[in-house]
Design a protein around this motif. Sequence first.
Motif: not given
Length: 383
Positions: A31-36, A73-80, A262-268
């Motif tokens: 849920a936190m990864d969505t930033q929604n 269903k929500i697109p999540v921006r993944e950080q490299p 938390i360290a492995n968050s998709v967008n942060n």
Amino acid sequence: MTKHQERVAEVDHFFDNKDTVLGFRKLLDCAMDTQNMAIYREAVELTDWKEKFPSYTEELTEKSGNLLRKIEKIPVREQPLEKSVLRARNILKSYASNRFSLGPVSMEIRKGQVYGLVGENGNGKTTLLRILAKEIGHSEGELHYSFNEEPENDYDLRTKLVYIPQRTAKWYGSLKDNLKFVLANYGIPSEENETRTLMMIARLGLWNYKDLKWNELSSGYKMRFELARTLLRKPEILLLDEPLANLDVLAQQVILEDLKSIANSVNNPIALILSSQQLYEVEKVSDKVIFLKNGQYKDNSELASDENVGLIIEIDTANSREDLLNAFENCQLEKLNFNGGVYVAHFSAGTAFHEVMSALGKARINVIYIRNISSSTRRFFVS
């Protein structure tokens, strides 16, 4: 499959296997990864319902599944994660009195990685963390950071590079109000502030403590509060000094699992370095473990590449040394030491762990505890 999809599938796996406790924490990560903010509000409402009806596990599974279907269903921006965010080369710290010298230490860490920092007290763990946090200077060497955006000032740097000491300062007012104050300082609007704060409170298991004050919390929950306050600022590097101190074994395992997730968050994603005396627990979640003794540095990659070292096993048993020597008669035992209340058995490189286990079983040795420490930094403690 994207990383976001992998994390969603992982949540399904936990709920399918009726592990609702860990499954729910993983659900909140997704849920936190969505930033929604709409997803955040649903997750907050579900957390509140869960705490009011803790025994309704079937209903929780159903409600969690409904929320998860919305999340996927929500697109999540993944950080490299390829780029190093911190690089240290031959860092050395010496004092004029010559009573202690740290280093040289060289290390490189990327976002999404967890580094464990272990060693006995007084061997330089806190000094190294404070150098990496730019709280104290180093005598020699190079230290480089690569943030998403170059910090404009020291305040901006302290947002991206955060050090949490073992003993944290006292705060006043309620836990929730303190966390809302953090976001207010970053100009977050009131409604979003409330939602983000409650979401972080839910994720770090602070829901039933959100209205409590500093002196009403245990040391473990004070540490969780510090983590919540830090994570709301979205750091890129997080340095933790003994976060497991004063926690029971179960609480240690929970907080380490949370930190890894938390360290492995998709967008942060965050680069995380934590020091601890709890060697085995830290090794389970760390990508690399750094060992300090008398300021000298080693890491567990040296162990993995050392082909000359044989099998090393730690054993706790009520049986005698003579019993163990007889049991290992055909196992190419090189030496058997008694260290810290347990035996440490060294075997030649040709001996396999399962052979030792079989020998112990045949000899009817009463094994209380056994662990293969051949690739563990525990070796540095007993050598």
